[in-house]
Design a protein around this motif. Structure first.
Motif, PDB file in Angstrom:
ATOM      1  N   UNK A   1     -32.721 -35.351  41.760  1.00  0.00           N
ATOM      2  CA  UNK A   1     -33.966 -34.646  42.061  1.00  0.00           C
ATOM      3  C   UNK A   1     -33.804 -33.565  43.126  1.00  0.00           C
ATOM      4  N   UNK A   2     -32.779 -33.700  43.958  1.00  0.00           N
ATOM      5  CA  UNK A   2     -32.632 -32.741  45.043  1.00  0.00           C
ATOM      6  C   UNK A   2     -31.620 -31.633  44.755  1.00  0.00           C
ATOM      7  N   UNK A   3     -30.767 -31.805  43.725  1.00  0.00           N
ATOM      8  CA  UNK A   3     -29.841 -30.720  43.387  1.00  0.00           C
ATOM      9  C   UNK A   3     -30.589 -29.429  43.051  1.00  0.00           C
ATOM     10  N   UNK A   4     -31.656 -29.468  42.222  1.00  0.00           N
ATOM     11  CA  UNK A   4     -32.412 -28.237  42.011  1.00  0.00           C
ATOM     12  C   UNK A   4     -33.011 -27.679  43.306  1.00  0.00           C
ATOM     13  N   UNK A   5     -33.406 -28.583  44.227  1.00  0.00           N
ATOM     14  CA  UNK A   5     -33.934 -28.137  45.522  1.00  0.00           C
ATOM     15  C   UNK A   5     -32.842 -27.445  46.324  1.00  0.00           C
ATOM     16  N   UNK A   6     -31.626 -28.039  46.330  1.00  0.00           N
ATOM     17  CA  UNK A   6     -30.513 -27.435  47.045  1.00  0.00           C
ATOM     18  C   UNK A   6     -30.160 -26.066  46.472  1.00  0.00           C
ATOM     19  N   UNK A   7     -30.192 -25.962  45.148  1.00  0.00           N
ATOM     20  CA  UNK A   7     -29.915 -24.679  44.490  1.00  0.00           C
ATOM     21  C   UNK A   7     -30.951 -23.635  44.906  1.00  0.00           C
ATOM     22  N   UNK A   8     -32.211 -24.071  44.966  1.00  0.00           N
ATOM     23  CA  UNK A   8     -33.283 -23.149  45.360  1.00  0.00           C
ATOM     24  C   UNK A   8     -33.134 -22.716  46.817  1.00  0.00           C
ATOM     25  N   UNK A   9     -32.802 -23.675  47.694  1.00  0.00           N
ATOM     26  CA  UNK A   9     -32.587 -23.335  49.112  1.00  0.00           C
ATOM     27  C   UNK A   9     -31.473 -22.302  49.241  1.00  0.00           C
ATOM     28  N   UNK A  10     -30.386 -22.531  48.505  1.00  0.00           N
ATOM     29  CA  UNK A  10     -29.284 -21.577  48.589  1.00  0.00           C
ATOM     30  C   UNK A  10     -29.684 -20.212  48.025  1.00  0.00           C
ATOM     31  N   UNK A  11     -30.477 -20.217  46.965  1.00  0.00           N
ATOM     32  CA  UNK A  11     -30.899 -18.951  46.348  1.00  0.00           C
ATOM     33  C   UNK A  11     -31.663 -18.090  47.349  1.00  0.00           C
ATOM     34  N   UNK A  12     -32.509 -18.733  48.166  1.00  0.00           N
ATOM     35  CA  UNK A  12     -33.343 -17.980  49.112  1.00  0.00           C
ATOM     36  C   UNK A  12     -32.723 -17.877  50.514  1.00  0.00           C
ATOM     37  N   UNK A  13     -31.971 -18.907  50.947  1.00  0.00           N
ATOM     38  CA  UNK A  13     -31.441 -18.916  52.315  1.00  0.00           C
ATOM     39  C   UNK A  13     -29.934 -18.732  52.380  1.00  0.00           C
ATOM     40  N   UNK A  14     -29.276 -18.700  51.227  1.00  0.00           N
ATOM     41  CA  UNK A  14     -27.829 -18.551  51.207  1.00  0.00           C
ATOM     42  C   UNK A  14     -27.121 -19.870  51.477  1.00  0.00           C
ATOM     43  N   UNK A  15     -25.810 -19.867  51.274  1.00  0.00           N
ATOM     44  CA  UNK A  15     -25.063 -21.106  51.454  1.00  0.00           C
ATOM     45  C   UNK A  15     -25.066 -21.568  52.906  1.00  0.00           C
ATOM     46  N   UNK A  16     -25.153 -20.633  53.842  1.00  0.00           N
ATOM     47  CA  UNK A  16     -25.230 -21.012  55.250  1.00  0.00           C
ATOM     48  C   UNK A  16     -26.531 -21.750  55.551  1.00  0.00           C
ATOM     49  N   UNK A  17     -27.627 -21.236  55.018  1.00  0.00           N
ATOM     50  CA  UNK A  17     -28.921 -21.901  55.202  1.00  0.00           C
ATOM     51  C   UNK A  17     -28.956 -23.277  54.572  1.00  0.00           C
ATOM     52  N   UNK A  18     -28.221 -23.447  53.465  1.00  0.00           N
ATOM     53  CA  UNK A  18     -28.151 -24.753  52.798  1.00  0.00           C
ATOM     54  C   UNK A  18     -27.523 -25.795  53.713  1.00  0.00           C
TER      55      UNK A  18
END
Length: 444
Positions: A155-172
């Protein structure tokens, strides 16, 4: 401290403690797998080859695996409340700082640190379940908390992908690190051992203890040190335990493919869109969760129906390891649906086999549960080192098929290990000198 609630109807505090462990596992695996979500982006930003990426994927495993035995000994020595809080906070800090990595060396070092601080986590989990749950509920309890790694990732992998999409891998990395820091404090505030919990009553304590739960498990003292060569000999000389160790390596081989290379496989080797791959990647994790829960409840149900412990515990694991071989089927299809089907079927089987932690509770000497759990997890997590590196080399020419054959072959080896090496299921006895030492300790 004695429990204050002494009503006749037994309380169910053990389920609340299991829920806390479940969340620990979710966070634990978020901080292991966030690297796989971020890899497609940071590998380009940091100009990493497939071999370097494989080394970074494996870095966690180097310290995590080799510190399993010390981690198990530490779990025998210190209480879960303080030790788990320390581990959560320190590995979360290491995760957060990954967001500031500037190259291969710094990211590799921080992944080593994450593995080091997570090392005692599963020996602690096993100690908690062994002290809070009777034997006939233990496989289900283990299945429930281990399912946290799959439910969380599904359930959280799509959330992690979304976080990275908007905040970048550093933000993840920064976001997941902050979550762990907050939870470490919450764990410390709410967890207690059975004899120390203010809400557990005598009826529940007796139910757990009469069912084989080690409610009165004590931490190691100078009289019963776990650091002796005799103790190490016990946990390394059993053929049955070696069968379980080899099987766990095979189980973890499939797991670590999904925790490291799977998203990269979908994006770079199968040409899927990054966002779409995030949602498709959740399907095998849901399948693994279903396999794990089915296996745990089926195994406990067989025990309750009077089937032998060996049959009830080994059968789901063997079936699961054989199913994990189906990952090779993805080599023979270019259809996305079929690729995800084979991946999900293989991970469903791997999930079934993950109740193998129950053998630590069943087979280990009572005074060496942490040490046995540490050795078990060390042997299994050698896969976290070997598998990402081997895949990196096998796939360096652009062909991922040999890598999937490698994973499938390990699943078959694991099934053979349970079939031919794991014999009669019974707890290893305490040697006479240990019994005498414990008796002397009790009389002092």
């Amino acid at each position: 401290m004695e429990p204050v609630n002494r009503g006749d109807k037994k309380t169910r505090v053990r389920y609340g403690m299991l829920a806390l462990v479940f969340i620990n596992v979710v966070i634990n695996y978020l901080d292991r797998s966030n690297i796989s979500v971020a890899a497609a982006t940071f590998s380009k930003d940091l100009h990493l080859s497939s071999v370097q990426l494989g080394l970074i994927f494996s870095a966690f495993g180097w310290t995590y695996a080799f510190l399993q035995i010390p981690g198990g000994l530490i779990a025998d020595r210190f209480g879960p409340r303080i030790l788990y809080a320390f581990c959560l906070i320190t590995w979360s800090l290491a995760t957060l700082f990954q967001g500031f990595a500037r190259g291969f060396a710094s990211l590799f070092a921080l992944r080593l640190a994450t593995g080091a601080f997570e090392a005692p986590s599963y020996p602690i989990n096993n100690r908690i379940v062994t002290s809070w749950f009777p034997d006939h509920e233990r496989a289900s309890a283990i299945a429930l908390y281990v399912s946290g790694q799959f439910i969380g990732l599904a359930f959280l992998t799509p959330v992690l992908v979304t976080i990275q999409f908007y905040a970048g891998w550093k933000g993840l990395f920064i976001t997941t690190g902050l979550v762990g820091l907050v939870w470490g404090v919450i764990w410390y505030l709410f967890y207690r051992d059975p004899l120390d919990h203010p809400r557990v009553n005598q009826a529940e304590l007796e139910y757990i203890e009469q069912g084989g739960g080690l409610v009165r498990k004590k931490t190691a003292t100078s009289h019963t040190s776990v650091w002796s060569w005799g103790n190490f000999k016990q946990v390394f000389s059993s053929r049955t335990l070696w069968g379980v160790y080899i099987g766990q390596f095979a189980v973890n081989a499939t797991l670590w493919f999904f925790l490291t290379w799977f998203p990269t496989y979908l994006v770079q080797y199968r040409g899927l869109d990054f966002i779409k791959s995030g949602y498709l990647a959740s399907v095998p994790f849901l399948a693994a969760c279903a396999g794990l829960l089915l296996s745990g409840f089926l195994s406990d149900n067989l025990v309750k129906k009077g089937r032998s412990v060996g049959m009830a515990r080994k059968t789901p694991i063997i079936i699961g390891l054989l199913l994990s071989v189906s990952i090779i089927g993805a080599n023979y299809s270019n259809d996305t649906t079929m690729i995800i089907f084979f991946m999900a079927l293989a991970f469903f089987g791997s999930g079934m086999a993950l109740i193998s932690w129950v053998f630590v509770s069943i087979l280990s000497p009572k005074h060496l549960i942490g040490l046995t759990g540490g050795v078990f997890n060390f042997m299994g997590n050698l896969a976290s080192i070997v598998v990402p590196i081997v895949i990196g080399y096998l796939a360096r020419g652009g062909d991922f098929k040999p890598a999937l054959i490698f994973i499938g072959a390990l699943g078959l080896i694991g099934a053979c290990s349970y079939i031919f090496l794991v014999g009669k299921i019974e707890r290893a006895p305490v040697p006479d000198n240990e019994q005498e030492r414990a008796l002397l300790s009790a009389n002092e």
